[in-house]
Design an enzyme around this catalytic site. Structure first.
Site, short mmCIF file in Angstrom:
data_model
loop_
_atom_site.label_atom_id
_atom_site.label_comp_id
_atom_site.label_asym_id
_atom_site.label_seq_id
_atom_site.Cartn_x
_atom_site.Cartn_y
_atom_site.Cartn_z
N CYS A 59 -26.65 -0.38 -9.15
CA CYS A 59 -27.93 -0.49 -8.43
C CYS A 59 -27.73 -1.09 -7.05
O CYS A 59 -28.21 -2.20 -6.74
CB CYS A 59 -28.93 -1.30 -9.26
SG CYS A 59 -29.45 -0.43 -10.74
N ARG A 73 0.82 -1.21 0.00
CA ARG A 73 0.00 0.00 0.00
C ARG A 73 0.86 1.26 0.00
O ARG A 73 0.57 2.21 -0.74
CB ARG A 73 -0.92 -0.01 1.22
CG ARG A 73 -1.94 1.13 1.25
CD ARG A 73 -2.65 1.19 2.59
NE ARG A 73 -3.21 -0.09 2.99
CZ ARG A 73 -4.44 -0.50 2.72
NH1 ARG A 73 -5.25 0.28 2.05
NH2 ARG A 73 -4.85 -1.67 3.14
#
Length: 421
Positions: A346, A278
Site C-alpha cells: 500500500c 555488485r
C-alpha cells in the site's frame, strides 16, 4: 554475461527451469547462479593477474553464507561493514586475515570482535574512530593494522545516494588533511599503518572518476613515504557498475579497470585490494514473481505482481531500472504494449516500472527481474508483514534453498505482548 537463458521457450537458471523452482518454493523468490558468480570473480582475478592483490568481495551486496562460502573457496577476501557481516563471513569459513573492516561507525564492541577473531585491516574513517581503535587494541594487548580512508573529493557521476567520494559525503578524511592524520596515527602505539583506502561510490559506468581518485592516492602514497610511513597496501574500493538495462551501453570491463589500475598505481610496489560486490553478484541473480492481476486504469494499465518494494527496494529507493522478462518466452514478433509494473504494497512507491513495453502477461504467469543478485535480498524487509523472500542457489542441474521463506507464525511470534496489556 549471465547464465539465465531461454531454452525451448522457458527461462532457465543454468540447467534448471525457473517454473520448476517456483513449484518447489513458491513466488516470489531470488535465484543465484554459481557459474555466473564464479565467472565474475575470475574476471577480476584475470584483470589483476601478475600484480600482488586480494579481491575482497563486498559482503553488503549479497551476504548469504552460501555466496560467501563460494567466494572464500575461490580465494576471495571480504569487505565487511558491521559486526554482523563479520560474523557471517567467519561463519562461512573466511579466515580473519582475509577480512577488511570498513564503515564510518564501527563500535568498540565491533573492533574488539574483529581483533579477537582475526582481521586483515581496519579502514579507519575518522580521527575519533582512530582514537577508539587505539584504546581497544591496547586494552587487548594487540596492534591493529589500519588503512586510513581518504576522501578525494571526486564526483563519481552516479546516483547521489550511492556517491561516497565527494567532500559533502560522510565518508573518509579529507585528502588535504591526510598527511597530518597519518602523522598522528604513527604516534598511537595500538595502531600500525599499512596502507591507504579510497572508495568513491557505487554503480560507476566510466573509468575517469576512478582514475582521478587513484591518481590522488598515488600522489599521497609518494608523499607519505617521504614522511617516513611504510605504505604497503592500497585499498581501491569497489563500485564498478553493471548493465541493468540490456539496451544501454555496457560499463567498462574488469580487464579495462585492471589496466587502468596498473597504469595509475602499478609502479608503487603496493599490494592492491579491490572490493567489488555488485559486479560479482548483480547479474548472477534474478527475482522471480508471479502476476496476480492485470488492471485497467485511466489512460494506463497495471501489471500487479506478488513481489513488492519490500522484496526489491531498488526501484523505489534509487529509481533503478531492472529488465523484467516473461519466464515463458514470447512468440517471435509478439506485440508489446506499455504497462506499469507494480507490487501489492500500500504505497504508490511500490512501482517497479512505468510504461514499460511488455508482451502480454496474464494472471498466473511468471516474470523475472534481471540483475537482482546485488542489493536485492540483503535490503529486503517484512513491511506489510510480508515474509522475506527465499533464496535459491543453482549449479548446473542442482538447486538448493539457501534461505527459507519464514512462516507467518515465525514472524508474528517474534513480538512480545507485555503482561500489563
Amino acid at each position: 554475461m549471465d547464465h539465465f537463458l531461454y531454452r525451448d521457450g522457458v527461462l532457465h537458471a543454468e540447467d534448471v527451469p525457473l517454473p520448476e523452482i517456483a513449484a518447489q518454493v513458491g513466488t516470489p523468490f531470488y535465484c543465484y547462479s554459481v557459474a555466473t558468480l564464479t565467472r565474475h570473480f575470475r574476471l577480476f582475478q584475470e584483470a589483476l593477474a601478475g600484480m600482488d592483490h586480494l579481491i575482497c568481495y563486498a559482503v553488503k551486496a549479497n551476504s548469504n553464507q552460501a555466496v560467501l562460502k563460494l567466494m572464500g573457496d575461490l580465494g576471495a577476501g571480504v569487505d565487511v561493514v558491521s559486526g554482523g557481516e563479520y560474523r557471517r563471513a567467519r561463519a562461512a569459513g573466511i579466515p580473519g586475515e582475509r577480512i577488511v573492516f570498513s564503515g564510518v561507525g564501527k563500535t568498540r564492541e565491533e573492533m574488539r570482535l574483529a581483533l579477537e577473531g582475526g582481521i586483515r585491516q581496519f579502514n579507519v574513517e575518522s580521527e575519533p574512530e582512530m582514537a577508539a581503535l587505539n584504546e581497544v587494541a591496547l586494552g587487548l594487548g594487540v596492534v591493529a593494522p589500519i588503512a586510513v580512508r581518504v576522501n578525494p573529493d571526486v564526483d563519481a557521476q552516479t546516483h547521489e545516494k550511492i556517491a561516497t567520494g565527494k567532500a559533502e559525503n560522510k565518508f573518509g578524511i579529507p585528502i588535504a588533511r591526510a598527511r597530518a592524520v597519518y602523522a598522528h596515527a604513527a604516534t598511537l602505539p595500538g595502531l600500525r599503518v599499512v596502507g591507504i583506502d579510497v572508495h568513491i561510490g557505487s554503480q560507476l559506468t566510466a573509468l575517469e572518476p576512478f582514475e582521478a581518485a587513484y591518481a590522488k592516492v598515488a600522489d599521497l602514497t609518494r608523499a607519505l613515504r617521504q614522511d617516513g610511513h611504510e605504505i604497503i597496501r592500497l585499498d581501491l574500493g569497489g563500485g564498478l557498475g553493471i548493465p541493468y538495462e540490456r539496451s544501454n551501453a555496457a560499463p567498462p570491463l574488469p580487464l579495462e579497470y585492471g589496466a587502468m589500475i596498473r597504469r595509475v598505481v602499478g609502479d608503487l610496489g603496493c599490494e592492491i585490494e579491490i572490493e567489488p560486490g555488485r559486479l560479482i553478484a548483480g547479474n548472477a541473480g534474478i527475482l522471480v514473481a508471479q502476476a496476480i492481476y492485470v488492471k485497467e486504469g485511466e489512460g494506463r494499465n497495471f501489471l500487479i505482481l506478488d513481489a513488492a518494494m519490500n522484496d526489491l527496494v531498488r526501484p523505489a529507493m534509487y529509481s533503478a531500472h531492472h529488465d523484467i522478462v516473461p519466464v515463458i518466452e514470447p512468440a517471435p514478433g509478439a506485440e508489446q504494449a506499455p504497462i506499469d509494473i507494480v507490487g501489492p504494497v500500500c504505497e504508490t512507491g511500490d512501482t517497479f516500472a512505468k510504461s514499460r513495453m511488455m508482451p502480454p502477461v496474464a494472471p498466473g504467469d511468471l516474470v523475472a527481474f534481471r540483475s537482482a543478485g546485488a542489493y536485492g535480498a540483503v535490503m529486503a524487509s517484512e513491511y506489510n508483514t510480508r515474509p522475506l523472500v527465499p533464496e535459491v542457489l543453482v549449479m548446473g542441474d542442482h538447486l538448493a534453498v539457501i534461505r527459507d521463506r519464514p512462516s507467518f507464525d515465525e514472524i508474528i511470534n517474534r513480538d512480545t505482548i507485555p503482561e500489563w496489556l
